[in-house]
Design a protein around this motif. Structure first.
Motif, PDB file in Angstrom:
ATOM      1  N   GLN A 252       0.500  -0.413   0.004  1.00 17.41           N
ATOM      2  CA  GLN A 252       0.052   0.043  -0.401  1.00 17.41           C
ATOM      3  C   GLN A 252       0.867   1.366  -0.129  1.00 17.41           C
ATOM      4  OE1 GLN A 252      -2.005  -2.148   3.611  1.00 17.41           O
ATOM      5  NE2 GLN A 252      -4.176  -0.487   3.089  1.00 17.41           N
TER       6      GLN A 252
ATOM      7  N   CYS B 105      -4.086  -0.345  -3.794  1.00 17.42           N
ATOM      8  CA  CYS B 105      -3.253  -1.837  -2.798  1.00 17.42           C
ATOM      9  C   CYS B 105      -2.700  -3.047  -4.029  1.00 17.42           C
ATOM     10  CB  CYS B 105      -4.029  -3.005  -1.980  1.00 17.42           C
ATOM     11  SG  CYS B 105      -3.705  -4.524  -1.791  1.00 17.42           S
TER      12      CYS B 105
ATOM     13  N   TRP C 118     -10.000  -6.153   2.806  1.00 12.74           N
ATOM     14  CA  TRP C 118      -9.841  -5.563   3.533  1.00 12.74           C
ATOM     15  C   TRP C 118      -9.660  -4.927   4.500  1.00 12.74           C
ATOM     16  CZ3 TRP C 118      -6.958  -1.058   1.454  1.00 12.74           C
ATOM     17  CH2 TRP C 118      -7.065  -0.675  -0.156  1.00 12.74           C
TER      18      TRP C 118
ATOM     19  N   VAL D 144     -14.607  -3.127  -3.804  1.00 12.24           N
ATOM     20  CA  VAL D 144     -13.749  -3.498  -4.104  1.00 12.24           C
ATOM     21  C   VAL D 144     -13.632  -4.286  -5.257  1.00 12.24           C
ATOM     22  CG1 VAL D 144     -14.265  -5.922  -2.830  1.00 12.24           C
ATOM     23  CG2 VAL D 144     -11.624  -5.001  -2.944  1.00 12.24           C
TER      24      VAL D 144
ATOM     25  N   LEU E  10     -10.102  -0.108  -2.745  1.00 14.37           N
ATOM     26  CA  LEU E  10     -11.928  -0.421  -2.473  1.00 14.37           C
ATOM     27  C   LEU E  10     -12.244   1.005  -2.658  1.00 14.37           C
ATOM     28  CD1 LEU E  10     -13.646  -0.544  -0.073  1.00 14.37           C
ATOM     29  CD2 LEU E  10     -11.719  -0.356   2.068  1.00 14.37           C
TER      30      LEU E  10
ATOM     31  N   TYR F 258      -6.857   2.008   7.006  1.00 13.27           N
ATOM     32  CA  TYR F 258      -7.684   0.246   6.763  1.00 13.27           C
ATOM     33  C   TYR F 258      -6.242  -0.428   5.922  1.00 13.27           C
ATOM     34  CZ  TYR F 258     -11.554   3.121   5.963  1.00 13.27           C
ATOM     35  OH  TYR F 258     -12.751   4.100   6.638  1.00 13.27           O
TER      36      TYR F 258
ATOM     37  N   CYS G  58      -5.279  -3.478   3.047  1.00 17.63           N
ATOM     38  CA  CYS G  58      -5.230  -4.886   2.840  1.00 17.63           C
ATOM     39  C   CYS G  58      -4.365  -5.841   2.741  1.00 17.63           C
ATOM     40  CB  CYS G  58      -4.700  -3.747   1.484  1.00 17.63           C
ATOM     41  SG  CYS G  58      -4.800  -5.429  -0.123  1.00 17.63           S
TER      42      CYS G  58
END
Lengths: 113, 116
Positions: A6, A23, A35, A64, A75, A88, A90
């Motif tokens: 990320q 991601c 996620w 997603v 996302l 967040y 991944c």
């Protein structure tokens, strides 16, 4: 060797607009993607997932998208709300016995009122 | 409340010491996973147990060990602690030994370890 990346550490968006969190992954054996959302002082909570047989999965404001050829997923949160402000993560995994989730470093999303 | 209980929530200890972190999985879950989150790092997988048996190992140091007991709770033992071991340690649980589509791990709220 970071298998789930990320690359953007943070994202700031205006309330009501779309948030897009990206991601990338390198392991071709990954076929299940998730996620997670994390608030301070809490553990990560599952948000949404997608398997490699699909290219899109939707759950309310959260969608997603998976591009297997590019090894990329994203996302989308529409519309973004201040309560969406969180980290967040991944995560990805092969399926099957003894599979384990490999996580990215996370993206801090800030939704401005 | 996720159903996964981790104790203690905070722990401050000196270098060279040994600590034990405890995790009770969600009711019905047989797999327990331990993850470490250091500053600016993602969640690093340490080790997995399923129904009392070790099933997978990740980047776990030799100074660290874990076990899962017959009642399915798990303990992570960290010894000869160093400053760099300061991190958030998360426990997660799942029903099965591997992931099922539509399922994910359920995480506890973590133990914050500070080594001084």
């Amino acid at each position: 060797d970071q298998q789930v990346k990320q690359n953007s550490p943070s994202l700031s968006v205006q309330e009501g607009r779309i948030s897009i969190l990206n991601c990338d992954y390198t392991n071709s054996m990954f076929d299940y993607f998730l996620w997670y959302k994390k608030y301070p002082a809490e553990g990560p909570t599952f948000l949404i997932s997608i398997s490699s047989i699909k290219d899109k999965n939707e759950d309310g404001r959260f969608t997603v998208f998976l591009n297997k050829s590019a090894k990329h997923l994203s996302l989308h949160i529409v519309p973004s709300q201040p309560g969406d402000s969180a980290v967040y993560f991944c995560a990805a995994s092969p399926t099957g016995a003894n599979s384990k989730l490999t996580f990215g470093k996370g993206i801090t999303l800030s939704v401005r009122p | 409340d996720s159903g996964v209980t981790q104790t203690p929530k905070h722990l401050i200890t000196a270098t060279g010491q040994r600590v034990t972190l405890r995790c009770s999985p969600r009711s019905g879950d047989l797999s327990v996973y331990w993850y470490q989150q250091s500053l600016d790092q993602g969640l690093q997988f340490l080790i997995q147990y399923y129904n009392g048996e070790e099933r997978a190992k990740g980047n776990i140091l030799e100074r660290f060990s874990a076990q899962q007991f017959p009642d399915l709770h798990s303990e992570l033992n960290l010894s000869s602690l160093e400053l760099g071991d300061s991190a958030l340690y998360f426990c997660a649980s799942s029903v099965d030994v591997g992931l099922l589509f539509g399922d994910g791990y359920t995480f506890g709220s973590g133990t914050r370890l500070t080594v001084v």
